[in-house]
Each structure stands twice: as structure tokens, then as C-alpha cells.
Design an enzyme around this catalytic site. Structure first.
Site, PDB file in Angstrom:
ATOM      1  N   PHE A 207       0.899  -1.336  -0.188  1.00 31.66           N
ATOM      2  CA  PHE A 207       0.117  -0.063   0.118  1.00 31.66           C
ATOM      3  C   PHE A 207       0.830   1.228   0.020  1.00 31.66           C
ATOM      4  O   PHE A 207       0.631   2.139   0.762  1.00 31.66           O
ATOM      5  CB  PHE A 207      -0.904   0.027   1.222  1.00 31.66           C
ATOM      6  CG  PHE A 207      -2.288  -0.394   0.902  1.00 31.66           C
ATOM      7  CD1 PHE A 207      -2.512  -1.910   0.688  1.00 31.66           C
ATOM      8  CD2 PHE A 207      -3.275   0.738   0.845  1.00 31.66           C
ATOM      9  CE1 PHE A 207      -3.815  -2.181  -0.109  1.00 31.66           C
ATOM     10  CE2 PHE A 207      -4.641   0.220   0.514  1.00 31.66           C
ATOM     11  CZ  PHE A 207      -4.976  -0.994   0.188  1.00 31.66           C
TER      12      PHE A 207
ATOM     13  N   CYS B  82     -15.613   0.429  -1.830  1.00 28.40           N
ATOM     14  CA  CYS B  82     -15.434   0.256  -0.192  1.00 28.40           C
ATOM     15  C   CYS B  82     -14.748   1.457   0.249  1.00 28.40           C
ATOM     16  O   CYS B  82     -15.471   2.172   1.231  1.00 28.40           O
ATOM     17  CB  CYS B  82     -14.611  -1.111   0.297  1.00 28.40           C
ATOM     18  SG  CYS B  82     -15.623  -2.512  -0.235  1.00 28.40           S
TER      19      CYS B  82
HETATM   20  C1  UDX Z   1     -10.594  -2.533   0.316  1.00 25.35           C
HETATM   21  C2  UDX Z   1      -9.664  -3.233   1.398  1.00 25.35           C
HETATM   22  O1  UDX Z   1      -8.531  -3.191   0.856  1.00 25.35           O
HETATM   23  C3  UDX Z   1     -10.339  -4.332   1.673  1.00 25.35           C
HETATM   24  O2  UDX Z   1      -9.419  -4.946   2.900  1.00 25.35           O
HETATM   25  C4  UDX Z   1     -11.776  -4.342   2.018  1.00 25.35           C
HETATM   26  O3  UDX Z   1     -12.256  -5.607   2.472  1.00 25.35           O
HETATM   27  C5  UDX Z   1     -12.574  -3.837   0.918  1.00 25.35           C
HETATM   28  O4  UDX Z   1     -11.899  -2.481   0.346  1.00 25.35           O
HETATM   29  P1  UDX Z   1     -10.665  -3.144  -2.355  1.00 25.35           P
HETATM   30  O5  UDX Z   1     -11.467  -1.965  -2.335  1.00 25.35           O
HETATM   31  O6  UDX Z   1     -11.059  -4.335  -3.223  1.00 25.35           O
HETATM   32  O7  UDX Z   1     -10.337  -3.570  -0.957  1.00 25.35           O
HETATM   33  O8  UDX Z   1      -9.281  -2.786  -3.094  1.00 25.35           O
HETATM   34  P2  UDX Z   1      -7.718  -2.236  -2.639  1.00 25.35           P
HETATM   35  O9  UDX Z   1      -6.832  -3.070  -3.164  1.00 25.35           O
HETATM   36  O10 UDX Z   1      -7.797  -2.058  -1.134  1.00 25.35           O
HETATM   37  O11 UDX Z   1      -7.546  -0.636  -3.483  1.00 25.35           O
HETATM   38  C6  UDX Z   1      -8.450   0.304  -3.129  1.00 25.35           C
HETATM   39  C7  UDX Z   1      -7.961   1.264  -4.044  1.00 25.35           C
HETATM   40  O12 UDX Z   1      -6.880   1.912  -3.441  1.00 25.35           O
HETATM   41  C8  UDX Z   1      -7.675   1.051  -5.456  1.00 25.35           C
HETATM   42  O13 UDX Z   1      -8.481   2.393  -6.042  1.00 25.35           O
HETATM   43  C9  UDX Z   1      -6.530   1.017  -5.545  1.00 25.35           C
HETATM   44  O14 UDX Z   1      -5.861   1.239  -6.860  1.00 25.35           O
HETATM   45  C10 UDX Z   1      -5.945   2.011  -4.645  1.00 25.35           C
HETATM   46  N1  UDX Z   1      -4.441   1.535  -4.192  1.00 25.35           N
HETATM   47  C11 UDX Z   1      -4.234   0.165  -3.457  1.00 25.35           C
HETATM   48  C12 UDX Z   1      -3.623   2.338  -4.648  1.00 25.35           C
HETATM   49  O15 UDX Z   1      -3.669   3.244  -5.428  1.00 25.35           O
HETATM   50  N2  UDX Z   1      -2.071   1.885  -4.288  1.00 25.35           N
HETATM   51  C13 UDX Z   1      -1.996   0.915  -3.312  1.00 25.35           C
HETATM   52  O16 UDX Z   1      -0.963   0.575  -2.928  1.00 25.35           O
HETATM   53  C14 UDX Z   1      -3.127  -0.021  -3.088  1.00 25.35           C
END
Ligand code: UDX
Length: 456
Positions: free
Chosen positions: A277, A288
Site C-alpha cells: 500500500f 469500499c
Molecule cells: C478494500 C480493502 O483493501 C479490503 O480490505 C476491504 O475488504 C474492501 O476494500 P478493495 O477496495 O477491493 O479492498 O481494493 P484495494 O486493493 O484496497 O484498493 C482500493 C483502492 O486503492 C484502489 O483504487 C487501488 O488502486 C488503490 N491503491 C491500493 C493504490 O492506489 N495504491 C496501493 O498501493 C493500493
């Protein structure tokens, strides 16, 4: 061999037979239970197939008859790694079946009902619970005595109590067990959870629910329903806050000429920060984070508490999206009017076809508002965005004749494209890699060489 022995062999054979690379951990023997799952979207179907792969007998129910028909035919309609093969295996082993009416639960001796229906954000920012209340009402009529209803759907702080009174079945327990599945890796996350969380007024009901997951080696936490609700919202809000910080820092690195990759590596090697992350983006999105940050702010305001960091997280995300548009505008020479922008990526993140709250679509919407043409390509997601927008069938088609290329979703296939093919296709080689996925050692020289020859 005794029935139990035969059965345990069958369970182990199931887990062995379907334990593909997705599911890497060995499993302890478990006590098989009858489980019902209401709502078969990416959370519900993953939960149904995950529980079946642990050896339970699962009955899935959804009000969408077409979905039930497809699942009964062995077809998964959503893009989630591992679900199709799991459905085929588990259906062939009769570990999972699908029903069209809640009344078919009657007589099935179901001990646990998982509610996995959507809780979309309402106009006021609160979670819309009509699907949850509808599921509770249906279960009120069919749930067997002493069964446990398990809320997987994210519900606002304190909603559990309202759901218990709506159920009006003192002989049925209600527990909350929020999911922490990420789209694109939902089944992997189910089988390899960081923790399993259950909250209920009845500790014995919580322990019974946790027993379903005996086959998974993860910390198991028993707490109150209210605590599980806050843990869910707070975890997502914290992750969103981290990403807003990352995107702000990436912007600073861009202005100072410092490599963000190096900064992220230097930060991520600190065990208190960790390397996950820390990838920048055009902003964050999905079904979410936006909903859960808003829900947490709603809860706080109901209790007269302000959460300035969460408020700033949401504001910073809007800023990140605006900055992405500004960067593309600058690369297009200061005005987008009449220009052609090639976009790689529509999904809110790689690994999914989900475009809900996708930052890519928010950026494209603002670009179109400034009078440019947008040609977009995504390996799996699709979107229709009206005048000036066209979705094309390949990454190179998206950049043909474009003035700027914007990489907005971190699909691996984009990182594997040969830069010179792109540079040759584009009118000018101006590239905004919002996700930082294009290998700098390949792309920087390619673009600079074109710039030096005056073609870029
Ligand atoms: C999220 C939570 O991670 C998960 O635990 C919860 O149950 C549901 O919501 P999700 O929304 O499926 O999961 O995706 P996630 O991988 O968390 O990414 C969320 C957003 O953050 C996306 O737009 C993704 O592109 C962005 N992101 C994620 C980044 O920009 N950089 C990263 O390093 C990780």
C-alpha cells in the site's frame, strides 16, 4: 472405514483437489456445517466457495434469478481469480448449490446464514441498509431455531441492534463478521486472512461462527458487534489515509525530481510502515474506500466527534484526481481543447472489471469536460462515457495519434509494452504514468530520444 473417517478423507480430498496455487496453506480437519449465503456478489460468492472449500455444505441464495441460473450452470459472472475453477470443483463434489427462493432454506437444517448483500452509500453518505433488512426479514421466516445469522456486509455502527429487533427471533443469534477481501484477490484473501473477526451479544454464538474457520490459521478475535463495525470502517479509512499520503508524497517527488520508487522503498523497509500500500495512483476508489470513509465520518458526526484526518483524506483524494487532470493538461500544452488523450485503464484497480468509483473514470470525466477526445483501453473493464469518449480494443490503438498517454490502472500488461511501439504511434510522446508502473529504464530513454529528435 467409519463414516466419519470416510467423510474426513472426503474433506481432505476436497481441500487437496481444489487447493490450487491460490490456497497454499495446509488445513486442519473441521466439523462440517450447513451454511446458507445470502447475496452472491464478489463477497457472497467468495464466502460461499471459501466455506465450501473448507468442507462445509453451502447453499447460496440471491434474488437475481439469472445469476442463480448461471451459477447452477457452473458459470461465474464476475471477474475474480480462482472463483470459476472453485465453482466447478465444488459443484461437482456437491459441496455447493444455489436456490432461487429463501423458502428453500426450510428443512435444509442450515446452522449459519451469512448475509453478504450490498450496503451502498446513500445520498446522505450513510450506508443504505434496505437489502440487509430485506434479507433479515426473509430469514426471520426460514431460519431454524438456534441458528446464527452472520453479517458480512459492512453495516454502520450500531445497526446490528436494529437488525436484531427487525429479525424478531429471540431463538436466532445475530453476529457480525466483517470481510477484509480485496477485489481481484478475494478468494486468496478468504483462504489466507490476516484475521477473523466475530462480534455478537452471545460469546457462544461467536465461538460457533469462528469454528467454521478452524481450517484457517489466522488470529481469531471475538468482540462486540459495535467493535467489529468500527474495526471494518477504521481499517479502510486508515488504508485510504495512507494512500492519500502516498499520492501527496508522489506529487512532491515529481516536483522535486526525486524518484518516488526510491522514497517508497526507503520508507517501506521500516517494519512499522511496511512495503504494501505504498503505490501511487491518480487517486483511490472502489466500492469500499469511498463508502467506508464516508460512513465513518457519518458515525463520528452522529456522536458529535470530528475526524479531521479522515476529512483531509477524502479531500486529498479529490485533489489527487484534480492534479492528475492538471498534469495531463500541462503535458497537452496547457489546454485540452481539441487534443486526443490515450488512456490505459478504466477499472478502479488492476485484477478486476469493477469501475465503481474508479479514479480513472473520474479523471476521464474531467478531461472530457475540457473538450478533448479520449480513447481508452482496459483489458477487462468496460465503460460508456458519452461524447468525445471511445473505448478501443488495444493499448496501441488507444495511443495512435494521441498527444498524451495517461496510465490510470496498474494492469501488468501495460508495463510489458515496448516503449518504441508507443512512441511511434503517438503524435507526441508525452506520458503520464499515474501508477508508476512503466519501467523507467526502458521508457525514459525512449521518450527522451524522441523529444531530442523533436518528434516527442
Ligand atoms: C478494500 C480493502 O483493501 C479490503 O480490505 C476491504 O475488504 C474492501 O476494500 P478493495 O477496495 O477491493 O479492498 O481494493 P484495494 O486493493 O484496497 O484498493 C482500493 C483502492 O486503492 C484502489 O483504487 C487501488 O488502486 C488503490 N491503491 C491500493 C493504490 O492506489 N495504491 C496501493 O498501493 C493500493
Amino acid at each position: 472405514m467409519t463414516n466419519c473417517g470416510r467423510y474426513c478423507c472426503q474433506v481432505m480430498a476436497i481441500v487437496k483437489a481444489i487447493s490450487r496455487p491460490l490456497w497454499t496453506k495446509s488445513r486442519k480437519k473441521i466439523t462440517m456445517s450447513n451454511v446458507g449465503v445470502i447475496g452472491l456478489g464478489y463477497v457472497g460468492l467468495t464466502t460461499a466457495l471459501g466455506l465450501a472449500s473448507l468442507g462445509h455444505t453451502v447453499t447460496g441464495y440471491d434474488t437475481d434469478h439469472n445469476l442463480i441460473h448461471k451459477l447452477s450452470e457452473g458459470d461465474v459472472l464476475i471477474h475474480e481469480e480462482g472463483l470459476q475453477s472453485a465453482l466447478e470443483e465444488l459443484s461437482s463434489l456437491s459441496r455447493v448449490r444455489f436456490i432461487r427462493k429463501a423458502s428453500e432454506f426450510l428443512g435444509a437444517d442450515v446452522e449459519f446464514f451469512f448475509i453478504c448483500v450490498p450496503t451502498p452509500q446513500s445520498q446522505t453518505g450513510h450506508a443504505d441498509l434496505r437489502f440487509v433488512f430485506s434479507a433479515i426479514k426473509e430469514l426471520s421466516a426460514v431460519a431454524s431455531k438456534n441458528s446464527v445469522i452472520v453479517l458480512k456486509s459492512s453495516v454502520p455502527f450500531g445497526a446490528g441492534a436494529r437488525l436484531v429487533s427487525a429479525l424478531a427471533r429471540p431463538d436466532v443469534f445475530v453476529a457480525s463478521s466483517p470481510e477484509f477481501l480485496r477485489e481481484g484477490s478475494a478468494l486468496r484473501d478468504f483462504m489466507n486472512p490476516d484475521r477473523i473477526l466475530v462480534g455478537s451479544e452471545s460469546e457462544s454464538a461467536s465461538r460457533r461462527v469462528l469454528g467454521l474457520f478452524d481450517g484457517l490459521d489466522a488470529p481469531k478475535i471475538v468482540t462486540t458487534k459495535e467493535a467489529t463495525e468500527l474495526i471494518k470502517y477504521s481499517s479502510n479509512a486508515y488504508l485510504a489515509m495512507r494512500l492519500s499520503f502516498v499520492n501527496d508524497l508522489a506529487h512532491l517527488c515529481e516536483k522535486t525530481g526525486v524518484s518516488f520508487r526510491h522514497v517508497a522503498e526507503g520508507m517501506g523497509t521500516d517494519s512499522r510502515i511496511g512495503s504494501e500500500f505504498l503505490s501511487p495512483g491518480p487517486g483511490w476508489g472502489g466500492s469500499c474506500f469511498p463508502k467506508d470513509t464516508s460512513a465513518l465520518l457519518s458515525v463520528a458526526s452522529e456522536f458529535g466527534v470530528s475526524l479531521p484526518l479522515v476529512e483531509a483524506t477524502v479531500r486529498a483524494n479529490s485533489q489527487a484526481i484534480y492534479r492528475s487532470v492538471e498534469t495531463i493538461r500541462q503535458l497537452a500544452g496547457g489546454s485540452l481543447l481539441g487534443k486526443t488523450i490515450g488512456v490505459w485503464g478504466l477499472a478502479f484497480k488492476a485484477g478486476t472489471d469493477d469501475i465503481r468509483e474508479s479514479p480513472a473514470l473520474k479523471v476521464i470525466g474531467q478531461l472530457l469536460g475540457e473538450g478533448c477526445e479520449v480513447k481508452a483501453y482496459d483489458p477487462v473493464a468496460t465503460a460508456a462515457l458519452g461524447e468525445g469518449y471511445r473505448q478501443v480494443n488495444s493499448a496501441l490503438e488507444a495511443v495512435a495519434g494521441a498527444h498524451v498517454l495517461a496510465v490510470l490502472t496498474e494492469w501488468q500488461e501495460f508495463a510489458e509494452i515496448i516503449p518504441s511501439c508507443v512512441a511511434d504511434a503517438m503524435a507526441v510522446s508525452n506520458i503520464f504514468d499515474a501508477r508508476g508502473i512503466l519501467p523507467a529504464n526502458l521508457w525514459k530513454p525512449a521518450v527522451e530520444s524522441l523529444r531530442s529528435t523533436g518528434e516527442g
